[in-house]
Structure formats: C-alpha cells, structure tokens
Design a protein around this motif. Sequence first.
Motif, PDB file in Angstrom:
ATOM      1  N   ALA A   8      41.525  11.804 -37.006  1.00 53.05           N
ATOM      2  CA  ALA A   8      40.407  11.498 -36.123  1.00 53.05           C
ATOM      3  C   ALA A   8      40.168   9.997 -36.159  1.00 53.05           C
ATOM      4  O   ALA A   8      39.707   9.444 -37.142  1.00 53.05           O
ATOM      5  CB  ALA A   8      39.162  12.247 -36.567  1.00 53.05           C
ATOM      6  N   ALA A   9      40.545   9.309 -35.078  1.00 46.03           N
ATOM      7  CA  ALA A   9      40.443   7.865 -35.031  1.00 46.03           C
ATOM      8  C   ALA A   9      39.156   7.439 -34.352  1.00 46.03           C
ATOM      9  O   ALA A   9      38.314   8.249 -34.003  1.00 46.03           O
ATOM     10  CB  ALA A   9      41.662   7.281 -34.315  1.00 46.03           C
ATOM     11  N   GLY A  10      39.022   6.150 -34.151  1.00 47.30           N
ATOM     12  CA  GLY A  10      37.827   5.602 -33.541  1.00 47.30           C
ATOM     13  C   GLY A  10      37.369   4.395 -34.325  1.00 47.30           C
ATOM     14  O   GLY A  10      37.821   4.155 -35.446  1.00 47.30           O
ATOM     15  N   PRO A  11      36.492   3.597 -33.763  1.00 44.25           N
ATOM     16  CA  PRO A  11      36.018   2.404 -34.474  1.00 44.25           C
ATOM     17  C   PRO A  11      35.263   2.775 -35.735  1.00 44.25           C
ATOM     18  O   PRO A  11      34.625   3.818 -35.814  1.00 44.25           O
ATOM     19  CB  PRO A  11      35.105   1.730 -33.440  1.00 44.25           C
ATOM     20  CG  PRO A  11      34.653   2.851 -32.553  1.00 44.25           C
ATOM     21  CD  PRO A  11      35.821   3.788 -32.468  1.00 44.25           C
ATOM     22  N   ALA A  12      35.358   1.918 -36.730  1.00 40.95           N
ATOM     23  CA  ALA A  12      34.637   2.131 -37.979  1.00 40.95           C
ATOM     24  C   ALA A  12      34.215   0.777 -38.531  1.00 40.95           C
ATOM     25  O   ALA A  12      34.415   0.474 -39.703  1.00 40.95           O
ATOM     26  CB  ALA A  12      35.508   2.883 -38.977  1.00 40.95           C
ATOM     27  N   ASP A  13      33.628  -0.035 -37.665  1.00 45.16           N
ATOM     28  CA  ASP A  13      33.236  -1.385 -38.041  1.00 45.16           C
ATOM     29  C   ASP A  13      31.832  -1.445 -38.631  1.00 45.16           C
ATOM     30  O   ASP A  13      31.418  -2.499 -39.119  1.00 45.16           O
ATOM     31  CB  ASP A  13      33.308  -2.314 -36.815  1.00 45.16           C
ATOM     32  CG  ASP A  13      34.717  -2.400 -36.258  1.00 45.16           C
ATOM     33  OD1 ASP A  13      35.664  -2.434 -37.063  1.00 45.16           O
ATOM     34  OD2 ASP A  13      34.881  -2.411 -35.024  1.00 45.16           O
ATOM     35  N   THR A  14      31.093  -0.354 -38.566  1.00 45.14           N
ATOM     36  CA  THR A  14      29.750  -0.281 -39.141  1.00 45.14           C
ATOM     37  C   THR A  14      29.640   1.017 -39.933  1.00 45.14           C
ATOM     38  O   THR A  14      30.422   1.955 -39.724  1.00 45.14           O
ATOM     39  CB  THR A  14      28.674  -0.285 -38.038  1.00 45.14           C
ATOM     40  OG1 THR A  14      28.764   0.946 -37.299  1.00 45.14           O
ATOM     41  CG2 THR A  14      28.841  -1.471 -37.094  1.00 45.14           C
ATOM     42  N   ARG A 183      24.118  -2.457 -53.989  1.00 45.34           N
ATOM     43  CA  ARG A 183      22.782  -2.583 -53.390  1.00 45.34           C
ATOM     44  C   ARG A 183      22.669  -3.728 -52.380  1.00 45.34           C
ATOM     45  O   ARG A 183      22.109  -3.536 -51.299  1.00 45.34           O
ATOM     46  CB  ARG A 183      21.736  -2.722 -54.490  1.00 45.34           C
ATOM     47  CG  ARG A 183      20.291  -2.673 -53.970  1.00 45.34           C
ATOM     48  CD  ARG A 183      19.291  -2.617 -55.121  1.00 45.34           C
ATOM     49  NE  ARG A 183      19.375  -3.796 -55.973  1.00 45.34           N
ATOM     50  CZ  ARG A 183      19.727  -3.781 -57.252  1.00 45.34           C
ATOM     51  NH1 ARG A 183      20.024  -2.631 -57.838  1.00 45.34           N
ATOM     52  NH2 ARG A 183      19.771  -4.886 -57.967  1.00 45.34           N
ATOM     53  N   PRO A 184      23.186  -4.930 -52.666  1.00 46.33           N
ATOM     54  CA  PRO A 184      23.086  -6.004 -51.670  1.00 46.33           C
ATOM     55  C   PRO A 184      23.839  -5.710 -50.370  1.00 46.33           C
ATOM     56  O   PRO A 184      23.398  -6.100 -49.289  1.00 46.33           O
ATOM     57  CB  PRO A 184      23.693  -7.212 -52.402  1.00 46.33           C
ATOM     58  CG  PRO A 184      23.567  -6.892 -53.843  1.00 46.33           C
ATOM     59  CD  PRO A 184      23.742  -5.416 -53.944  1.00 46.33           C
ATOM     60  N   LEU A 185      24.956  -5.014 -50.473  1.00 49.22           N
ATOM     61  CA  LEU A 185      25.716  -4.647 -49.271  1.00 49.22           C
ATOM     62  C   LEU A 185      24.929  -3.649 -48.427  1.00 49.22           C
ATOM     63  O   LEU A 185      24.929  -3.731 -47.189  1.00 49.22           O
ATOM     64  CB  LEU A 185      27.065  -4.052 -49.666  1.00 49.22           C
ATOM     65  CG  LEU A 185      28.038  -4.981 -50.405  1.00 49.22           C
ATOM     66  CD1 LEU A 185      29.275  -4.200 -50.835  1.00 49.22           C
ATOM     67  CD2 LEU A 185      28.422  -6.160 -49.523  1.00 49.22           C
ATOM     68  N   ILE A 186      24.265  -2.711 -49.090  1.00 49.48           N
ATOM     69  CA  ILE A 186      23.432  -1.740 -48.381  1.00 49.48           C
ATOM     70  C   ILE A 186      22.272  -2.448 -47.691  1.00 49.48           C
ATOM     71  O   ILE A 186      21.967  -2.194 -46.519  1.00 49.48           O
ATOM     72  CB  ILE A 186      22.919  -0.663 -49.352  1.00 49.48           C
ATOM     73  CG1 ILE A 186      24.094   0.144 -49.931  1.00 49.48           C
ATOM     74  CG2 ILE A 186      21.936   0.283 -48.657  1.00 49.48           C
ATOM     75  CD1 ILE A 186      23.705   1.061 -51.078  1.00 49.48           C
ATOM     76  N   ALA A 187      21.627  -3.352 -48.412  1.00 50.40           N
ATOM     77  CA  ALA A 187      20.481  -4.080 -47.858  1.00 50.40           C
ATOM     78  C   ALA A 187      20.873  -4.914 -46.652  1.00 50.40           C
ATOM     79  O   ALA A 187      20.084  -5.092 -45.711  1.00 50.40           O
ATOM     80  CB  ALA A 187      19.868  -4.966 -48.937  1.00 50.40           C
ATOM     81  N   ALA A 188      22.116  -5.412 -46.638  1.00 50.71           N
ATOM     82  CA  ALA A 188      22.592  -6.239 -45.529  1.00 50.71           C
ATOM     83  C   ALA A 188      23.138  -5.417 -44.370  1.00 50.71           C
ATOM     84  O   ALA A 188      23.555  -5.973 -43.350  1.00 50.71           O
ATOM     85  CB  ALA A 188      23.668  -7.202 -46.031  1.00 50.71           C
ATOM     86  N   GLY A 189      23.136  -4.101 -44.506  1.00 49.11           N
ATOM     87  CA  GLY A 189      23.633  -3.237 -43.437  1.00 49.11           C
ATOM     88  C   GLY A 189      25.149  -3.174 -43.361  1.00 49.11           C
ATOM     89  O   GLY A 189      25.707  -2.682 -42.380  1.00 49.11           O
ATOM     90  N   LYS A 190      25.830  -3.635 -44.417  1.00 43.62           N
ATOM     91  CA  LYS A 190      27.287  -3.641 -44.421  1.00 43.62           C
ATOM     92  C   LYS A 190      27.874  -2.376 -45.031  1.00 43.62           C
ATOM     93  O   LYS A 190      29.089  -2.151 -44.941  1.00 43.62           O
ATOM     94  CB  LYS A 190      27.794  -4.858 -45.199  1.00 43.62           C
ATOM     95  CG  LYS A 190      27.413  -6.195 -44.580  1.00 43.62           C
ATOM     96  CD  LYS A 190      27.922  -7.348 -45.433  1.00 43.62           C
ATOM     97  CE  LYS A 190      27.564  -8.692 -44.807  1.00 43.62           C
ATOM     98  NZ  LYS A 190      28.054  -9.823 -45.633  1.00 43.62           N
TER      99      LYS A 190
END
Length: 212
Positions: A8-14, A183-190
């Motif tokens: 199952a493909a598709g974008p996964a940039d977020t 935690r910092p990656l989560i806070a930054a929405g990454k």
Amino acid sequence: MTTGAGGAAGPADTPAQALARLRAGNDNWVGDRVTRPDASLARRSEVASRQEPFAVVFSCIDSRVPPELVFDQGLGDLMVVRTAAHTHDGLVTGSLEYGPTELDAKLLVVLGHQRCGAVTAAVKSFRDGERLPGHLADIVRDLRAPYEEACRLGLPDERLVEATIRAQTRQTVIRLRADRVLRPLIAAGKLDVVGAYYSLDTGSVTFSTPER
C-alpha cells in the motif's frame, strides 16, 4: 515524498500521511487485496545504498503478526522492532529512537495483539504465584504494571488478559511519548507515537488516539 515500491503506497511525508498509509495497507490485508510487498531484485537494489522507512512498528514477536504483511508494505518501508509483548529496556528504546532521529521516520506504532501468549503467561504467573524460568521472568516483571492496571478494572478473569494487553500498549505509548529524544520531534509535528491493536480473528488493526 515517500511512495514505496510495493504494498500500500502513497505519500508519507507527515505523521498523518504515514498513518493513513498504514490504514490503507491494513484495509488491503483485511480485504484479501494485498499486493504482495515488493522484495524484488529491483527493489533490493534500490534500497541497498540507503533506507528511508516511513514508520517504525514496535510489536510482539508473535509469529501470526508480521507487521510488513499486516500493513501490506514492502522492503524498506517499515523499521520493525519486536519483543515479547513489546516489553522494552534501554537497548530496545534506543532501537526505537533510531528510526525517527536518524532516518526521519514519521510515525512510531506500538502494536499489541489479541491473545498475546506472553501476556497470557504473565497473567497466569501472577495469578498462580509461580515464577517462569530463565529470562521469561524478566518479561513477566515488565508486565506487572499493566497487569495491575487491568486488575483495577474489576473484570472477570477471562477478560483480564485482553485488558492487560491494552494496558501494556497504552503505557508503552505514554512512556515513548515522554522519551527525551522523541518528545521534541513530537512537539515539532515531525513524529507521532500511536497505539494499535491487531485482531487475530479479523486481521484488522485498530489505532488508538495518543494521550497528549
């Protein structure tokens, strides 16, 4: 943009796109429409020099729950870490941190599953007061907190294993979301860290909303 070469493909940039891709892959699995994840020579050559997994899946070692098949993904799409009942220590946590921090994976999924053998053994050990041999006792020890949470629900014995499985997943998600590296990656929405539950009966994965 991460599109993948099979499954199952598709974008996964977020994180949201990564989760949507896993949902679509599981829909393929449930509906018997899997595209047989790509492990061709061409794909092997493509990923030989670098890897770009879009998600990390932390799951149990159960032979009936292979994440790449359950989510209909191909070679190089997922980074998978597996332990009994997804118990973890510092070494395992470091492995989970690697995908998001070094490879820019957008999603970390903690995948519990129906009728987990490790949890079943742990619950029996707690109820009978019998210590399991060798390092199996370490697994049981790590499941004490979710078992105690499940016991507080006042459920009948036949539902205690499933409640412990879900408590283990929830507690693991909470701990990983509080991890000082993640935690910092989560806070930054990454990055996002979510819980999930796999039904052996239906093949479906139900995702749970993380506790912020």
